[in-house]
Design a protein around this motif. Structure first.
Motif, short mmCIF file in Angstrom:
data_model
loop_
_atom_site.label_atom_id
_atom_site.label_comp_id
_atom_site.label_asym_id
_atom_site.label_seq_id
_atom_site.Cartn_x
_atom_site.Cartn_y
_atom_site.Cartn_z
N GLU A 7 -2.55 34.77 39.35
CA GLU A 7 -2.26 34.85 40.79
C GLU A 7 -3.03 33.79 41.56
O GLU A 7 -2.48 33.16 42.46
CB GLU A 7 -2.58 36.25 41.31
CG GLU A 7 -1.63 37.32 40.84
CD GLU A 7 -2.04 38.71 41.27
OE1 GLU A 7 -3.06 38.85 41.98
OE2 GLU A 7 -1.36 39.68 40.87
N GLU A 10 -1.41 30.44 40.92
CA GLU A 10 -0.15 30.30 41.65
C GLU A 10 -0.40 30.07 43.14
O GLU A 10 0.25 29.25 43.77
CB GLU A 10 0.73 31.54 41.44
CG GLU A 10 2.06 31.49 42.14
CD GLU A 10 2.95 30.33 41.73
OE1 GLU A 10 3.83 29.96 42.53
OE2 GLU A 10 2.77 29.77 40.63
N ARG A 11 -1.35 30.76 43.71
CA ARG A 11 -1.70 30.54 45.13
C ARG A 11 -2.20 29.12 45.35
O ARG A 11 -1.86 28.48 46.33
CB ARG A 11 -2.77 31.55 45.57
CG ARG A 11 -2.21 32.91 45.84
CD ARG A 11 -3.24 33.77 46.55
NE ARG A 11 -2.88 35.15 46.34
CZ ARG A 11 -3.66 36.07 45.81
NH1 ARG A 11 -4.90 35.77 45.46
NH2 ARG A 11 -3.25 37.30 45.65
N ARG A 13 -1.48 26.51 43.53
CA ARG A 13 -0.33 25.61 43.39
C ARG A 13 0.51 25.59 44.67
O ARG A 13 0.89 24.54 45.16
CB ARG A 13 0.53 26.04 42.19
CG ARG A 13 1.63 25.03 41.84
CD ARG A 13 2.65 25.61 40.89
NE ARG A 13 3.45 26.66 41.50
CZ ARG A 13 4.43 26.44 42.39
NH1 ARG A 13 4.71 25.23 42.79
NH2 ARG A 13 5.11 27.45 42.88
N CYS A 14 0.75 26.75 45.23
CA CYS A 14 1.53 26.84 46.48
C CYS A 14 0.80 26.14 47.63
O CYS A 14 1.43 25.46 48.44
CB CYS A 14 1.79 28.30 46.84
SG CYS A 14 2.96 29.12 45.75
N LEU A 15 -0.50 26.30 47.68
CA LEU A 15 -1.29 25.63 48.71
C LEU A 15 -1.21 24.12 48.56
O LEU A 15 -1.06 23.40 49.55
CB LEU A 15 -2.75 26.10 48.65
CG LEU A 15 -3.69 25.48 49.68
CD1 LEU A 15 -3.24 25.82 51.10
CD2 LEU A 15 -5.11 25.95 49.44
N HIS A 16 -1.27 23.65 47.33
CA HIS A 16 -1.17 22.21 47.06
C HIS A 16 0.19 21.66 47.53
O HIS A 16 0.26 20.61 48.18
CB HIS A 16 -1.37 21.93 45.57
CG HIS A 16 -1.31 20.50 45.21
ND1 HIS A 16 -2.30 19.60 45.52
CD2 HIS A 16 -0.34 19.79 44.60
CE1 HIS A 16 -1.95 18.40 45.10
NE2 HIS A 16 -0.76 18.49 44.53
N VAL A 17 1.25 22.39 47.24
CA VAL A 17 2.60 21.98 47.68
C VAL A 17 2.66 21.96 49.20
O VAL A 17 3.16 21.01 49.80
CB VAL A 17 3.68 22.92 47.08
CG1 VAL A 17 5.04 22.68 47.73
CG2 VAL A 17 3.77 22.73 45.58
N TYR A 18 2.14 23.01 49.83
CA TYR A 18 2.16 23.10 51.29
C TYR A 18 1.37 21.96 51.93
O TYR A 18 1.84 21.32 52.88
CB TYR A 18 1.60 24.45 51.74
CG TYR A 18 1.46 24.58 53.23
CD1 TYR A 18 2.59 24.73 54.03
CD2 TYR A 18 0.21 24.53 53.84
CE1 TYR A 18 2.47 24.83 55.40
CE2 TYR A 18 0.09 24.63 55.20
CZ TYR A 18 1.22 24.78 55.98
OH TYR A 18 1.10 24.87 57.35
#
Length: 90
Positions: A7, A10-11, A13-18
């Motif tokens: 988790e 994944e958070r 990774r999402c932060l990096h994309v954002y």
């Protein structure tokens, strides 16, 4: 414990994309402001704005889409001032 680590990953990774998306938006805004400032300078030099065209810059973080102004200079030459100052000329 393993589920928790996934988790967190994944958070992250999402932060990096954002953050990449936000960075691209900020670059687009900065280039738009630069284009507007360069246009004001060219207006004083009796240049004409012919149109605004889209350009897509591909970066490590994603695509940056900008509209930049095609300017006809007093001597009749056409120029994209923001492309020229940023070194995007082909």
């Amino acid at each position: 414990m393993l589920k928790s680590s996934k988790e967190v990953f994944e958070r992250e990774r999402c932060l990096h994309v954002y953050l990449g998306q936000v960075s691209c938006q900020l670059v687009a805004m900065a280039l738009t402001l630069m284009d507007d400032a360069l246009w004001k300078k060219h207006q004083k030099e009796r240049a004409c704005s012919k149109r605004k065209d889209w350009r897509t810059l591909v970066t490590l973080y994603g695509e940056v889409k900008i509209r930049r102004r095609l300017v006809q200079l007093e001597n009749g030459e056409n120029d994209y001032p923001v492309d020229k100052i940023m070194g995007f000329i082909k």
